[in-house]
Design an enzyme around this catalytic site. Structure first.
Site, PDB file in Angstrom:
ATOM      1  N   LYS A  68       0.871  -1.192   0.000  1.00  0.00           N
ATOM      2  CA  LYS A  68       0.000   0.000   0.000  1.00  0.00           C
ATOM      3  C   LYS A  68       0.894   1.223   0.000  1.00  0.00           C
ATOM      4  O   LYS A  68       2.028   1.179   0.485  1.00  0.00           O
ATOM      5  CB  LYS A  68      -0.890   0.007   1.245  1.00  0.00           C
ATOM      6  CG  LYS A  68      -2.091   0.923   1.139  1.00  0.00           C
ATOM      7  CD  LYS A  68      -3.210   0.244   0.380  1.00  0.00           C
ATOM      8  CE  LYS A  68      -4.484   1.055   0.405  1.00  0.00           C
ATOM      9  NZ  LYS A  68      -5.634   0.275  -0.058  1.00  0.00           N
TER      10      LYS A  68
HETATM   11  N1  LIG Z   1     -10.379   3.194  -6.020  1.00  0.00           N
HETATM   12  C1  LIG Z   1     -10.159   1.901  -6.018  1.00  0.00           C
HETATM   13  O1  LIG Z   1     -10.022   1.292  -7.098  1.00  0.00           O
HETATM   14  C2  LIG Z   1     -10.095   1.119  -4.745  1.00  0.00           C
HETATM   15  C3  LIG Z   1     -10.542   1.606  -3.535  1.00  0.00           C
HETATM   16  N2  LIG Z   1     -10.574   0.800  -2.430  1.00  0.00           N
HETATM   17  C4  LIG Z   1     -11.085   1.251  -1.148  1.00  0.00           C
HETATM   18  O2  LIG Z   1     -12.427   1.772  -1.321  1.00  0.00           O
HETATM   19  C5  LIG Z   1     -12.652   2.816  -0.389  1.00  0.00           C
HETATM   20  C6  LIG Z   1     -13.106   4.062  -1.136  1.00  0.00           C
HETATM   21  O3  LIG Z   1     -12.067   4.435  -2.047  1.00  0.00           O
HETATM   22  P1  LIG Z   1     -12.323   5.357  -3.328  1.00  0.00           P
HETATM   23  O4  LIG Z   1     -13.727   5.230  -3.762  1.00  0.00           O
HETATM   24  O5  LIG Z   1     -11.234   5.088  -4.290  1.00  0.00           O
HETATM   25  O6  LIG Z   1     -12.026   6.782  -2.702  1.00  0.00           O
HETATM   26  P2  LIG Z   1     -12.512   8.246  -3.194  1.00  0.00           P
HETATM   27  O7  LIG Z   1     -11.485   9.192  -2.735  1.00  0.00           O
HETATM   28  O8  LIG Z   1     -12.919   8.223  -4.634  1.00  0.00           O
HETATM   29  O9  LIG Z   1     -13.827   8.470  -2.357  1.00  0.00           O
HETATM   30  C7  LIG Z   1     -13.851   8.452  -0.958  1.00  0.00           C
HETATM   31  C8  LIG Z   1     -15.213   8.984  -0.530  1.00  0.00           C
HETATM   32  O10 LIG Z   1     -15.296   8.837   0.864  1.00  0.00           O
HETATM   33  C9  LIG Z   1     -15.937   9.976   1.389  1.00  0.00           C
HETATM   34  N3  LIG Z   1     -15.561  10.060   2.779  1.00  0.00           N
HETATM   35  C10 LIG Z   1     -14.332  10.323   3.299  1.00  0.00           C
HETATM   36  N4  LIG Z   1     -14.382  10.313   4.633  1.00  0.00           N
HETATM   37  C11 LIG Z   1     -15.682   9.996   4.944  1.00  0.00           C
HETATM   38  C12 LIG Z   1     -16.367   9.821   6.159  1.00  0.00           C
HETATM   39  N5  LIG Z   1     -15.739   9.969   7.340  1.00  0.00           N
HETATM   40  N6  LIG Z   1     -17.688   9.505   6.117  1.00  0.00           N
HETATM   41  C13 LIG Z   1     -18.323   9.346   4.924  1.00  0.00           C
HETATM   42  N7  LIG Z   1     -17.723   9.508   3.737  1.00  0.00           N
HETATM   43  C14 LIG Z   1     -16.420   9.821   3.761  1.00  0.00           C
HETATM   44  C15 LIG Z   1     -15.410  11.101   0.536  1.00  0.00           C
HETATM   45  O11 LIG Z   1     -16.266  12.176   0.588  1.00  0.00           O
HETATM   46  C16 LIG Z   1     -15.432  10.454  -0.857  1.00  0.00           C
HETATM   47  O12 LIG Z   1     -16.678  10.583  -1.479  1.00  0.00           O
HETATM   48  C17 LIG Z   1     -11.329   3.030   0.383  1.00  0.00           C
HETATM   49  O13 LIG Z   1     -11.406   2.328   1.589  1.00  0.00           O
HETATM   50  C18 LIG Z   1     -10.276   2.387  -0.529  1.00  0.00           C
HETATM   51  O14 LIG Z   1      -9.178   1.909   0.206  1.00  0.00           O
HETATM   52  C19 LIG Z   1     -10.180  -0.492  -2.511  1.00  0.00           C
HETATM   53  C20 LIG Z   1      -9.724  -1.001  -3.686  1.00  0.00           C
HETATM   54  C21 LIG Z   1      -9.531  -0.213  -4.853  1.00  0.00           C
HETATM   55  O1  LIG Z   2      -6.268  -3.038  -7.082  1.00  0.00           O
HETATM   56  C1  LIG Z   2      -5.526  -2.698  -6.170  1.00  0.00           C
HETATM   57  O2  LIG Z   2      -4.365  -3.055  -6.089  1.00  0.00           O
HETATM   58  C2  LIG Z   2      -6.067  -1.751  -5.112  1.00  0.00           C
HETATM   59  C3  LIG Z   2      -6.684  -2.497  -4.010  1.00  0.00           C
HETATM   60  C4  LIG Z   2      -6.620  -1.755  -2.727  1.00  0.00           C
HETATM   61  O3  LIG Z   2      -5.813  -0.878  -2.517  1.00  0.00           O
HETATM   62  C5  LIG Z   2      -7.553  -2.164  -1.677  1.00  0.00           C
HETATM   63  O4  LIG Z   2      -8.282  -3.165  -1.857  1.00  0.00           O
HETATM   64  O5  LIG Z   2      -7.601  -1.501  -0.628  1.00  0.00           O
END
Ligand SMILES: NC(=O)C1=CN([C@@H]2O[C@H](COP(=O)(O)OP(=O)(O)OC[C@H]3O[C@@H](n4cnc5c(N)ncnc54)[C@H](O)[C@@H]3O)[C@@H](O)[C@H]2O)C=CC1
Ligand SMILES: O=C(O)CCC(=O)C(=O)O
Length: 253
Positions: A68
């Site tokens: 990460k």
């Molecule tokens: N983008 C990706 O492809 C991947 C993301 N993830 C996980 O998915 C989750 C979301 O990531 P993304 O959608 O990429 O992030 P992002 O940055 O696109 O969106 C995050 C969202 O969370 C909201 N947020 C932040 N703090 C908050 C709180 N305390 N309460 C409610 N909403 C809150 C923000 O307003 C924003 O809309 C994270 O835990 C990340 O680690 C996991 C795998 C891959």
């Molecule tokens: O596709 C990836 O490697 C991102 C996955 C990730 O960061 C997560 O699952 O929190």
């Protein structure tokens, strides 16, 4: 690895940010994990998230390990140019760690496909990764969430269209999840706010569904064997796979 990234801000001043890339385990394959831009990013958090990646790839039974990365910053208060400069400096500093056979970055909170494109520009990974379309990169995690949910609901004879959903956060993953749930007739109670292969989108999605369904069934089997919860079943399944890969490699646990 911890790096200091100093960039020129748009107003001509210099700002220094601290970035991390933590590699946890590569027993099962190249390490995999997102890069997060958020003010809470610190070594403990990134370390914990890197470990979680090891268990997540093991539970899903895909041939990757866990890593990460992240930078302590407030992306919403930075201009696109500042974010591009910061990403460029960060990539130069962690350049030796990343690569398709060693450690593959991905989007996470505060980063997106544009961030990945800047990383590709600065690194040698572009030739392989540019084959993946931007839309696939953005939507894959949300689609994986939906396939996993479908596999779970099928155990109870239910469909997404039978259920009410709450989505906590509406960023990249949350918004794509919402779209796919909506397309399957799911009802929203409320909403709170990448790789070197040449499959087409349909094939990628088919494989994703297969993996999510299979890993769910593996976890279910573990739960039946141990008479335990899904959470404990996932944990045991992931830890077992990493331990076995470590032993097969002849490494000391
Ligand atoms: N983008 C990706 O492809 C991947 C993301 N993830 C996980 O998915 C989750 C979301 O990531 P993304 O959608 O990429 O992030 P992002 O940055 O696109 O969106 C995050 C969202 O969370 C909201 N947020 C932040 N703090 C908050 C709180 N305390 N309460 C409610 N909403 C809150 C923000 O307003 C924003 O809309 C994270 O835990 C990340 O680690 C996991 C795998 C891959
Ligand atoms: O596709 C990836 O490697 C991102 C996955 C990730 O960061 C997560 O699952 O929190």
């Amino acid at each position: 690895m911890q790096v200091e990234c100093t960039i020129l801000k748009d107003d001509g001043t210099l700002s220094c940010f601290v970035g991390f890339r933590i590699q946890h385990d590569n027993a099962r394959g190249p390490m995999k994990g997102g890069i997060r831009y958020h003010p809470d990013v610190d070594p403990d958090e990134v370390n914990a998230l890197a470990q979680l990646m090891t268990w997540k790839t093991a539970v899903a039974n895909i041939p990757y390990g866990g890593a990460k990365g992240g930078i302590g910053c407030r992306p919403s208060e930075m201009s696109t140019n500042e974010l591009e400069r910061l990403t460029g400096v960060f990539t130069q500093k962690i350049h030796d760690l990343i690569g398709i056979h060693s450690d593959v970055p991905a989007p996470d909170m505060g980063t997106n496909s544009q961030t990945m494109a800047w990383i590709l520009d600065e690194s040698f990974m572009g030739i392989h990764l540019q084959l993946l379309q931007e839309s696939q990169l953005e939507s894959a995690t949300g689609l994986g969430v939906v396939f996993g949910t479908e596999a779970l609901l099928a155990e109870y004879g239910k469909l997404i269209s039978d259920m009410k959903f709450v989505i906590q956060d509406f960023g990249n993953v949350g918004s794509w999840t919402a779209k796919f749930i909506y397309e399957r007739g799911g009802y929203f109670e409320w909403v709170q706010n990448i790789q070197g292969f040449m499959w087409d989108e349909e094939k990628v999605n088919h494989e994703l569904q297969k993996y999510m369904r299979r890993s769910f069934l593996d976890v279910k089997a573990m739960c039946q064997t141990l008479n335990c919860s899904l959470r404990m079943g996932s944990f045991t399944s992931g830890v077992n796979r990493v331990a076995r890969a470590t032993l097969l490699r002849g490494w000391q646990a």
